[in-house]
Design an enzyme around this catalytic site. Structure first.
Site, PDB file in Angstrom:
ATOM      1  N   ARG A   2      -7.036  -5.035   2.278  1.00  0.00           N
ATOM      2  CA  ARG A   2      -5.704  -5.517   1.912  1.00  0.00           C
ATOM      3  C   ARG A   2      -5.039  -6.208   3.102  1.00  0.00           C
ATOM      4  NH1 ARG A   2      -1.885  -5.430  -2.246  1.00  0.00           N
ATOM      5  NH2 ARG A   2      -3.052  -4.115  -3.671  1.00  0.00           N
ATOM      6  N   GLU A  20       5.628  -0.525  -3.343  1.00  0.00           N
ATOM      7  CA  GLU A  20       5.299  -0.880  -1.972  1.00  0.00           C
ATOM      8  C   GLU A  20       6.023  -2.104  -1.407  1.00  0.00           C
ATOM      9  OE1 GLU A  20       0.743   0.090  -1.280  1.00  0.00           O
ATOM     10  OE2 GLU A  20       1.117  -0.659  -3.293  1.00  0.00           O
TER      11      GLU A  20
END
Lengths: 774, 538
Positions: A304, A715
């Site tokens: 990521r 997030e």
């Protein structure tokens, strides 16, 4: 709508694992921690401990009937150390006693002989020694080498970001109950019931059908219970099965902090090239991820970082490399943002330094390079439904950037020992598990004969309000009083093979599954309604299809007119007609894919955008600071629950601010944790939180892959905290404009003061040190 | 002899023969299964275990918010212990079903109503995972109970010792503001602000008002009377402090216990304790020959609200609020803080600068020593076996003195210092006026006055030596000098000479030296803004 869970919390009646009534004779387990960061386990002597009062057993690796292995991505993590210890705090044995106090008293009586081996704590050192979790990966776009020549300005350097303790208020906990035929039920504080189930089956050498894992809710998680609830649940299950008794394992705060992994510290090398105008032509970055002693989720987290290497900007020529370094620390793990924040921290810092070099405001460079519709990410996916510019414009005008700047300049001119700094932070965060397989959710919905509804999904409630959102989904499909809907605990009995509740996807994946399940029941109910209303036959089907029979406010409408059929009567009629009132549904995000051989694909369902302004006031004499405000415009779309979404955004921002300011994870040279409790590891308190905190949600366009067109919230707002870091750095720069400040976080008051007075610090460091050490 | 500990737990009399040194948190969770009181850290740093401790007072009951993880059961004897469960007692008639007709009862409808504080938190969504939530409710409720004139700032301070990892506090701030609106509106409607005076006990009128406003349930009205029923038992408190099963032998002295229960909980749970906070003679303050004599068991909270003292110590007194959370201030004592001898003890450093004297007492007699001679080495004290610190005396700084307190820590509020410092400077500014007259207002860029002269200096610092350090040489150097930039630079150097910080989790040696320099500069700038104006301290 009022979140029913909240009323329970307020009365103190919520039951976390440690609050549950214990079955009679419940035993308590405490792990024996490795005192060494690296070494050979030469001898493990348990006899002395076994003789102590209340101690029932001390279990070691040899007591494991199945495989001594709990690794999720790689099989490199033993449940109990065997032959070697790899970090301080690693479970070596398990003391099981009649009380937790008795178990703790016996810890010291377990004798360990360890031949110490050199410990590696630094990721670059691990890289040099070839200690990697997985081979390095590189994402590339365009021609980086060719692009440098066209740049008017190339800036390179190193950026360091620190770890972060999750500090979920509820520590790791599990209660294991032995069942019949060798089965076990485990109530675990985990984000990943299936992950825990799989690991326990493996450890016990039984089938997954012999292991039931249930989660009612978690007292906070933030990623820290995605993979790291597993060892404690597995240890409790092991003891329960071995001893035939219920076994509870609840970690004390210091045990938890010592033995669990944290957000990965990163050291990164970057190089950025720009035109004189501020246009970014090329960016190269190498991330050295400090993974700790085993893989845990590190490869996915590093992946990521690569996905988010260029932040919210379009860069035509990119090379991003990720190196996952194996070190002798507890396995670092998922934490809100999952590698994204570490990557965005680097490019934001690179931009700030490049802007200084070019004599531009960082915001000018940010502005010039913001993602536009159709721009290609380094992983080959085009930006679609891009809201980067819209959020930026809205934030700068709504919060009056020009006026804020003017005020700050005035303040800085008139305050020699206080400086204010301002920064903008645009975010872009991809929604979906980057591991495509995990993008599936499940739901099981029962409508009971009295009209009440029970819904179970794979989503775990941890304070993020997913139960409220699932409840909202059900009442969107069944327009009934929300109080008729109970969202059940998450258990492997009702929904199997679930993905962890993580990656901000809990509400999307499981909400979509719940929606599908409800819709299939609704279709049956409308048929029943049609029949009940005396319109059976061909005409009825036409009416149902044509939508003239519908349900609103708990009542069946026919041609928009209320009928005598209430929801309850309709449900009773369906039962009487022997129509099923239950449905199971599965949802898999359509259209996403990723090809790791080429590092290209379309891994995300969609992206979330936003921009925040941060303002900080720095006390240049003391090195302390206040966050005056964080003001965000955030791309959310139509919210399922505004209170929940606002709470998520605000909480994430403060965590992000904490990560880069006061929160500092320090290990000693021997690999033991120095910041081992709440008196040494500080998270923001009420006074330290931004004085003003405002989040405005942007109306979104259609977002068919989000539940009811909303966007994931968990997030993305965390990364606004990077803007606060930039603002603090700007304030420091205002006091010492001549210094080239490094990119290092966290900016604790110690680091701030040390950076503001490098000359004095050097001078004072040369003074003789104390002879005695208290 | 009855060795049990008796008290009022929410709305019930209870008694226990468990050890007096057992922390109340463990008693509540394990013995009473009252699990709304949560274990977050066991060191008083998170507030998840907050409870209210009500004590009979002259007019009514004084409620303190305390961390139950640091509260010995012996301290609860004869008191009203309120947990989150005590704010919503069962037994009240449940509200009727909203539409009265068909369908199952909505979940939650059988529960007693939320309190006003809870309702405001609900409306603002000021709870996410819920683990910390009861602690916030308790802290705020306790504040309202002990504060006749509640203010938003005071209410926020009251919950500042509660840590929340989920909300980012914004919704909590909104909820607290909503609570304050509700209570203030209610107070106005009732035609008054309740009892006059400072913080403290709640008398019948204000208690009735808070019941009316839904802040606390109705049974609170009977608590003053029910506590009186326990008073006779309190005499047995000392005996109970030894508690059943405790080994005989010398007792462990426990004042607030806010550090002792972090450091040695197992030992205290088993040992015989002498709970100094229950000995009335040791707290409070009196004036004696121009000095203020402060009882060693006076809490930090009392220190802050003693008007005479607050006045004398201003502006340093304002800092007291930052040094510890409200629940810690309710328990931690002046004597305990000094005896704890932490090298970074905030009160130690402040009292060193004030030139405090200590009164020590034992069966062999009494003696008085200056605080700076009390500290002999790391955690080494000039305190004999069986000797007790009875009081601390200070001479309030006069009108010509400037007192200041400085501190840096990882977190600005409620954190342990990396370095702290205090300075008490007595200054003759008249010389400056003469200088101005003789120089005839030359264009020096300053006010035209000459620098003030330091008649007496007392500087102290923490985190820079094994003990809280009186900076004797620096103080001596400054005494009698004019406050010029050169004097300050020389003093900064002198301070470095007599300190030797170590690197630890609170900072590196070099940083602590730098921080000491900066804090001293801040103190000089505060005392001599004109003399030092325009100087570049980089």
């Amino acid at each position: 709508m009022k979140n029913l869970d909240v009323a329970l919390h307020l009365r103190g009646e919520t039951r976390f694992v440690d609050d549950l009534p214990e079955p009679e004779g419940t035993l308590h387990a405490v792990a024996v921690p490795s005192p060494a960061a690296h070494g050979r386990l030469k001898r493990l002597e348990i006899e002395g401990a076994l003789r102590l009062p209340g101690v029932r057993a001390v279990l070691t690796a040899g007591d494991i009937p199945g495989e001594n292995q709990i690794g999720t991505i790689l099989p490199d993590e033993p449940l109990l150390a065997e032959g070697e210890v790899d970090y301080v705090g690693q479970p070596v044995a398990l003391v099981v006693a009649e009380s937790a106090a008795a178990a703790r008293s016996a810890l010291a009586a377990v004798e360990l002989e360890i031949e110490e081996l050199p410990a590696v704590l630094d990721p670059r050192e691990a890289w040099k020694q070839g200690l990697l979790i997985v081979p390095p990966r590189t994402f590339e776009l365009g021609d980086v080498e060719g692009a440098w020549k066209q740049c008017d300005c190339v800036v390179e350097g190193t950026a360091e970001s620190g770890g972060q303790e999750h500090l979920y208020l509820e520590t790791q906990a599990a209660l294991a109950l032995p069942g019949e035929h060798g089965s076990v039920k485990v109530i675990s504080a985990t984000q990943s019931p299936t992950g825990v189930q799989r690991a326990i089956a493996r450890v016990l050498g039984v089938g997954m059908h012999d292991v039931q894992v249930e989660v009612e809710r978690l007292g906070g998680a933030f990623g820290g219970k995605e993979d790291q609830a597993t060892p404690w649940a597995a240890l409790a299950a092991l003891a329960a099965v071995r001893l035939g008794k219920a076994v509870k394992m609840v970690l004390r705060r210091q045990e938890d902090m010592r033995s669990t992994g944290k957000r990965h510290p990163y050291v990164s090398d970057y190089r950025i090239g720009l035109k004189r105008t501020g246009e970014i032509l090329a960016y190269e970055v190498t991330f050295y991820q400090n993974a700790g002693a085993s893989a845990d989720l590190s490869p996915s987290i590093l992946e990521r970082s690569l996905f988010h290497a260029t932040g919210s900007y379009y860069v035509p020529n990119v090379r991003a490399t990720g190196i996952s370094a194996r070190t002798n620390l507890p396995p670092n793990t998922a934490f809100r943002g999952f590698g994204g924040p570490q990557a965005m921290f680097v490019i934001e810092g690179a931009i700030a330094r490049a802007a200084r070099e070019l004599g531009l405001e960082p915001a000018e460079v940010q502005d010039k390079n913001l993602l536009r519709e159709g721009d290609t990410f380094p992983y080959g996916m085009p930006a679609a439904g891009c809201r980067a510019r819209a959020c930026w414009e809205e934030a700068t005008s709504r919060y009056d950037l020009a006026e804020k700047r003017r005020r700050i300049e005035e303040f800085n001119r008139t305050h020699p020992l206080h400086k204010k700094g301002l920064a903008l932070m645009p975010i872009c965060f991809g929604i979906s598990f980057t591991n495509t397989v995990l993008n599936q959710g499940g739901a099981l919905v029962h409508v009971y004969t009295d009209g009440s509804v029970g819904v179970s999904t794979g989503a775990v409630e941890m304070g993020q309000g997913v139960k409220a959102k699932i409840q909202a989904v059900v009442t969107r499909v069944f327009p009934i009083d929300p109080e008729l809907v109970r969202v059940n605990s998450t258990t492997t009995l009702t929904v199997a093979n679930t993905s962890p509740t993580a990656a901000s996807t809990g509400a999307d994946l499981n909400g979509k599954a719940a929606e599908l399940a409800c819709r299939s029941i609704l279709a049956r109910l409308l048929e029943v309604a049609s029949a009940e209303l005396g319109t059976a036959g061909r005409g009825a089907e036409a009416r149902v299809d044509g939508g003239s029979i519908e349900i609103a406010d708990g009542r069946v409408l026919c041609d928009r007119e209320p009928t005598e059929l209430s929801w309850q009567r309709l449900v009773a009629a369906a039962y009487a007609r022997r129509v099923s009132l239950s449905a199971q549904a599965h949802y898999a995000t359509p259209g996403i894919w990723f090809d790791k051989t080429r590092e290209k694909g379309e891994p995300f369902a969609y992206h979330v955008y936003g921009t925040a302004l941060s303002e900080v006031t720095l006390d240049c004499l003391r090195g302390t600071y206040d966050v005056d405000g964080v003001w965000a415009v955030h791309d959310l779309g139509p919210s399922l629950d505004l209170l929940v979404d606002r709470g998520q955004a605000e909480g994430a921002i403060v965590q992000g601010v904490g990560w880069l300011t006061m929160e500092e994870v320090l290990y000693r040279e021997d690999g033991s944790l120095a910041t081992r409790d709440l008196s040494t590891y500080k998270i923001p308190d009420l006074h330290a939180a931004p004085r003003e905190l405002e989040v405005r949600f942007m109306d979104g366009g259609p977002n068919p892959l989000g539940v009811f067109n909303s966007k994931a919230i968990g997030e993305p707002p965390f990364m606004y905290g990077i803007g606060t870091y930039s603002a603090l750095r700007a304030a420091m720069q205002a006091y010492r404009p001549e210094l080239d400040l490094p990119l290092a976080a966290p900016l604790t008051p110690e680091r701030v003061l040390s950076l503001l007075y490098p000359e004095r610090l050097r001078e004072l460091a040369s003074r003789p040190t104390a002879g005695t050490t208290p | 002899m009855d060795r049990s500990i008796r008290f009022l737990l929410n709305d019930q009399y209870v008694s226990t023969s468990l050890p007096a040194g057992l922390v109340t948190l463990d008693y509540l969770r394990q013995e009473r299964r009252l699990t709304g009181t949560r274990e977050g850290c066991r060191e008083g740093d998170c507030g998840a275990c907050a409870v209210l401790l009500g004590e009979s007072a002259v007019e009514g009951v004084l409620y303190r918010t305390v961390n139950s993880c640091l509260l010995p059961l012996g301290a609860v004897e004869g008191r009203h212990l309120v947990t989150i469960e005590g704010l919503n007692p069962r037994g009240a008639d449940p509200p009727a079903h909203p539409d009265g007709t068909e369908g199952p009862r909505p979940p939650g409808s059988a529960l007693p109503p939320l309190s006003a504080v809870q309702e405001c938190f609900l409306v603002e969504g000021a709870s996410q995972c819920g683990f910390c939530t009861p602690g916030f409710v308790i802290s705020l409720t306790g504040y309202l109970l002990r504060t006749p004139r509640a203010s938003l700032a005071g209410a926020l301070d009251a919950v500042a010792g509660n840590i929340c990892r989920c909300t980012g506090y914004a919704s909590i701030r909104r909820a607290v503001a909503r609570v304050l609106d509700h209570v203030q509106a209610g107070s106005v409607a009732s035609g008054g602000e309740g009892g006059a005076g400072g913080d403290g006990e709640i008398e019948a009128g204000r208690l009735a008002l808070l019941v009316e406003l839904g802040v606390v349930p109705r049974y609170f009205l009977e608590v003053p009377e029910r506590l009186r029923g326990l008073r006779e038992g309190e005499a047995a408190g000392q005996a109970a402090a030894g508690a059943a099963g405790a080994p005989a032998g010398p007792s462990i002295l426990v004042a607030g216990g806010t550090d002792l229960f972090v450091q040695r909980p197992e030992e205290l749970a088993r040992g015989a304790l002498r709970l100094l906070s229950r000995e009335r003679g040791l707290s409070g303050m009196r004036r004696e020959e121009g000095r203020l004599v402060i009882g060693a068991a006076t809490t930090m909270e009392e220190l802050q609200i003693l008007p005479e003292l607050a006045q004398s110590l201003a502006p340093a007194a304002a800092a007291l609020q930052w040094l510890a959370s409200s629940p810690i201030r309710q328990r931690a004592t002046v004597g305990g803080n000094l005896v704890n001898a932490s090298p970074i003890g905030d009160l130690s450093v402040l009292f060193l600068a004030l030139g405090a004297q200590m009164g020590l007492h034992s069966v062999r007699g009494s003696r008085e020593i200056p605080l700076e001679s009390f500290y002999r080495g790391y955690k080494q004290l000039d305190l004999a076996e069986g000797e007790l610190v009875e009081w601390i005396a200070i001479t309030p700084p006069g009108a010509d003195a400037v007192l200041s307190f400085e501190k840096v820590a990882r977190r600005k509020h409620l954190d342990i210092a990396s370095v702290n410092s205090a300075a008490c400077l007595r200054i003759d500014r008249t010389r400056g006026d003469r200088g101005a007259a003789s120089s005839g207002g030359s264009g020096s860029g300053r006010s035209g006055r000459g620098p003030g002269r330091i008649l007496e200096a007392r500087l102290a610092a923490g985190g820079v030596a094994p003990v809280p350090l009186f900076l004797a040489r620096t103080s001596a150097y400054l005494t009698g000098r004019e406050a010029t930039p050169d004097t300050v630079r020389a003093a900064l150097d002198a301070a470095q000479e007599e300190t030797a910080p170590i690197s630890d989790v609170r900072g590196s040696t070099a940083y602590k030296r730098l921080a000491l320099r900066q804090l001293l500069i801040a103190q000089f700038l505060g005392a001599f803004p004109e003399e030092l104006a325009g100087e570049d301290w980089r």
